[in-house]
Design an enzyme around this catalytic site. Sequence first.
Site, PDB file in Angstrom:
ATOM      1  N   MET A 139      23.558 -41.793  62.637  1.00 23.17           N
ATOM      2  CA  MET A 139      24.407 -40.752  63.485  1.00 23.17           C
ATOM      3  C   MET A 139      24.862 -41.666  64.978  1.00 23.17           C
ATOM      4  SD  MET A 139      23.159 -37.122  63.486  1.00 23.17           S
ATOM      5  CE  MET A 139      21.694 -37.498  64.261  1.00 23.17           C
ATOM      6  N   ALA A 140      24.062 -42.482  65.200  1.00 21.58           N
ATOM      7  CA  ALA A 140      24.044 -43.288  66.465  1.00 21.58           C
ATOM      8  C   ALA A 140      23.510 -44.756  66.723  1.00 21.58           C
ATOM      9  CB  ALA A 140      23.112 -42.522  67.842  1.00 21.58           C
ATOM     10  N   VAL A 156      21.854 -47.707  69.074  1.00 24.81           N
ATOM     11  CA  VAL A 156      21.067 -47.437  70.338  1.00 24.81           C
ATOM     12  C   VAL A 156      21.259 -48.887  70.990  1.00 24.81           C
ATOM     13  CG1 VAL A 156      18.722 -47.656  71.040  1.00 24.81           C
ATOM     14  CG2 VAL A 156      19.275 -46.361  69.249  1.00 24.81           C
ATOM     15  N   ILE A 207      20.483 -52.887  69.941  1.00 25.68           N
ATOM     16  CA  ILE A 207      19.174 -53.241  69.502  1.00 25.68           C
ATOM     17  C   ILE A 207      18.796 -52.366  68.374  1.00 25.68           C
ATOM     18  CG2 ILE A 207      18.128 -53.756  71.783  1.00 25.68           C
ATOM     19  CD1 ILE A 207      17.335 -50.995  72.291  1.00 25.68           C
ATOM     20  N   GLY A 208      19.785 -51.581  67.979  1.00 31.45           N
ATOM     21  CA  GLY A 208      19.515 -50.539  66.637  1.00 31.45           C
ATOM     22  C   GLY A 208      20.846 -50.113  66.092  1.00 31.45           C
ATOM     23  N   GLY A 225      21.771 -46.908  63.672  1.00 33.90           N
ATOM     24  CA  GLY A 225      21.199 -45.676  62.681  1.00 33.90           C
ATOM     25  C   GLY A 225      22.404 -44.802  62.077  1.00 33.90           C
ATOM     26  N   LYS A 237      21.054 -44.085  73.472  1.00 32.98           N
ATOM     27  CA  LYS A 237      21.491 -43.810  72.141  1.00 32.98           C
ATOM     28  C   LYS A 237      22.820 -43.169  72.305  1.00 32.98           C
ATOM     29  CE  LYS A 237      19.473 -41.695  68.190  1.00 32.98           C
ATOM     30  NZ  LYS A 237      18.332 -41.160  67.685  1.00 32.98           N
ATOM     31  N   ASP A 293      11.233 -35.202  60.329  1.00 35.10           N
ATOM     32  CA  ASP A 293      11.813 -36.694  59.864  1.00 35.10           C
ATOM     33  C   ASP A 293      10.591 -37.834  60.174  1.00 35.10           C
ATOM     34  OD1 ASP A 293      13.191 -38.461  58.444  1.00 35.10           O
ATOM     35  OD2 ASP A 293      14.746 -38.948  59.869  1.00 35.10           O
TER      36      ASP A 293
END
Length: 735
Positions: free
Chosen positions: A24-25, A27, A19-20, A22, A42, A136
Site C-alpha cells: 500500500m505504501a 517507506v 528504504i522500503g 510495500g 510512510k 498481520d
Amino acid sequence: MDKYIGKKLEGRYEITELIGVGGMADVYKATDIIENKEVAVKILKKEFAENEEFLRRFRNESKAIALLSHPNIVKVYDVNFSDRLQYIIMEYIDGITLKEYIDAEQVLTWKDSVHFIIQVLRALQHAHDRGIVHRDIKPQNIMLFTDGTIKVMDFGIAKFAREDNGTQSDQAIGTVHYISPEQARGDDTDEKSDIYSVGVMLYEMLTGQKPFDTDNPISIAVMHMQNTPKRPRAINPDIPAGLEEIILRAMEKDPENRYQTAADMIRDIEAFKANNSLTFGYYTGNSASADEEDEEEVSTPDSPTQYFSAAAAQKQMANSRKTATRTRPTYQEEDEYYDDEDEYYDDEEEDEEEEEEKGHSLFIPIMTAITIAFIIVAVFFILWLVKGVLNDPGKSTKYEMPNLIGMDYYEAKDTYSYLDLQIDNTEYTSYEKDVIYFQDVQVGESVGNGQAVKVNVSLGVSMAKVPEVKNYHYEYARKILEQEGFITELKYEMSSDGTEASNVIRTSPEAGQEAEAGSTIIIYVSKGMNNDSIEISNMVGMTLEQAVKLCEYYGLVVEKVDEASLEPENTVIAQSIEQGEFVESGTTITLTYSNGESPSGVVTYTLPIPEGVQGAYTLDVIDGTGVSRSSKRIVAGISNSISIDVSGTGSETLSVVITSSDGKTATIGTYNFDFANVNFTTVKEDINMAFEAIGALQPPTEEQTSPAPIEVPPANNGNSGGEEELTAPPAPDWQ
C-alpha cells in the site's frame, strides 16, 4: 530518481532515500530538521489514495499505533491526511527484519527464538489490552536491532477488537503463511488470531521451515484451516519437549484451545526458561516418538489437532463437522491482495483447479516421465563433473579466504592471484585511496582457483570546508555543521570579544579550513562577558548528561557519585549545592545519580495490640506469592505493641497476617513497604476485626462499657463578669 527524494514535507521532514516498498505504501528515510533526528516516512501510494478501502486501512494504522506506547512497538511522531498526500512519520529503525535474520540463520537456537518471541508477545499484549489486534504478524513486520531488541511495526490492517460494527476489514486479510484458520475462513478475529501467527513464527524459527508451504497461497490458507502440521521435534529433535508443547498450543485450530492471551503464553515460556526440562501435559494423547510421527501421514483434512488431549479433540471434531462443507476459505467478493505474494487471486483460479483435478489421470504419468528424465540427466552431469575433477586435479584445490580489508586493491590482486577480485562498489571512506574496506566472502571460508570475490574499494578520505558559524546561536551552528557531515562538540568559555552568551565565538578547525568528512568540529560557545557569581539551578530529575553539560556551561567542576534508586538509570537524584545558592566559577559540585539498581532496606512494622487480647499468636508478613518474609511470636499482656523487621528491595505490597495457636488465620492489613525510604503506608487495615476473627479479642466488661461520669465545672471560674469562661476544644492534630 524518486520524485520524493530531496523534498521537504511541511517544511520539516527532508526525504533522503527510499528504504522500503510495500503493497500500500512506500517507506522513506528522512531528516527532521527541527528535532535533528532521522525518521521514517510512510507515504501512501498514489493509486490507492483515492480508494476508500485502502485509505481506511492506512488511517487505521496511524490511529492504532498512535494509541500505543511500548518499547517493542515502533513509535509514531506525526500523521498527515491531506487531499494531496497521506503519510505517517515514524521512528526510524536502523536494523534488519526478522525475516532477513531467519533467512540468514536458517534455524535459530531455542534461546534466541524465545528471546525474540517474548518481546513480540509483550508488544501484542500491550496492543490487545487497548483493543487492537495486529492481524498481520509475520517476520517481515518485525524489526531487529543489533542488540537483539525487537520492534513490531505495520499495523496497517489492524482492527479494533472492541468495535461492534462488522466491515470488510473482518475478512481474510494478511499473509497466508502465518494466517490463522479463522482469518482464512473470513470469520471474526480477535487476539487469539495474533497468538496463532506467533506460534507459526516460533515454529519457523526452530525448524527452519514454515508449517505449511506450497506455491499456491489459497492452498496454504486451506492447509491452515484443515491440516495438521508436522511436529517440530520431528524436524528438529533438538527442540525441547516443553517448547514444542508451547508451539502446538499456540497453533491450535480452535481458538478456544489456544493460549487465550499473550500473557498466558509468556508465562509458559518464562516457566520453560527457568526449567528447560519442564513439560506442561497439554498433549497427553500422543505416545509416538518424533521419528515415528515423521513417517506418519499427519495432514488429513478436517481432522482435529492430533496432539491435543482426548476431550479437546472431541470438541474440535464437533467444530470440524459444523464446517465440513467448507473446502476452501471465504474471501472478499473483490480480488484480495496479498502483499507477500504480490499477486491477485480470483474465482477463475477455482475453475482452473477443477480442470486440473479432471485431468489428474494424465498428470501423474507425465510427471513420472519428467522425473525419470531429470534423474538420468543428473546422473550424466555428476559423472561429467567427477571426470573433470579427476582429469584436472588442480581445479579442486581449496584455500582459506584471506582477510583483504585494509589492503591495497592492486597489491591484493598480485598477492592472491588465484582469486578473481572484482570491484563491487567505491566510495569515500576513512580508508586511504584504493584500500579495500569490504569483501563478500568471509575470512576463513573455503575458496577455489579463480573464485570471484567482490570487494569495495575506498576513493580516499572525503574533505569538506568548515562553514562560517561565528556569532550564530550554538544550536543553529550545530545543525549547519552536521548537515555538512561533521560531528560537533561544544565547549564553553567566557567571551573576550563581546560575543553574546550562547553564541559561537569560533570553531576548531577554523572556518574556511578543510577537514575530513565525519571528523569532529569543536564549537566554542560564549558564556557572556560577566564572570560574577553563578546561581545554581535545580538539576534533580535531569539526566546525568544534561546536568553535566549545564554545569560545564557555568564553569563548575563536576564530581559524579552513583547510588541505588527507584529513579531510572542515570537520573540525577541529589546535588551537593542547593538550588538558588550563588557560587563562583570553578566551584566543585557533586551530582548523585541513579545506577539503575533498586535500593534495599529494612522497614520496621509496628502493630498496636488492642485491649482485651489474650493468649499467644504468630505474626507473619506475607508477599504476593504467599511466602512469609518475616515472622514473630506474640504473647498477650507483655506489651501493648509489637514490632517486626522486614527486609527487601525497591517497594512491595505485603500483607500482615495473625495466626492463633489452634491454626485460625486472619489478615490484619495490606501495606506498601518502601525499602528505599525505609517506611510503609497502609493500603487497608482492620486490626480489631482480625483479632476477633481468630477469637483472640475478649468482649469488654460492663464496667468498661459504662460511660464515665461527667464533671460539671463550677459556676464561676473567677471571671470578673461572674460568668463561666467557655473555651474552644483544641484543634485536632492532622499531622
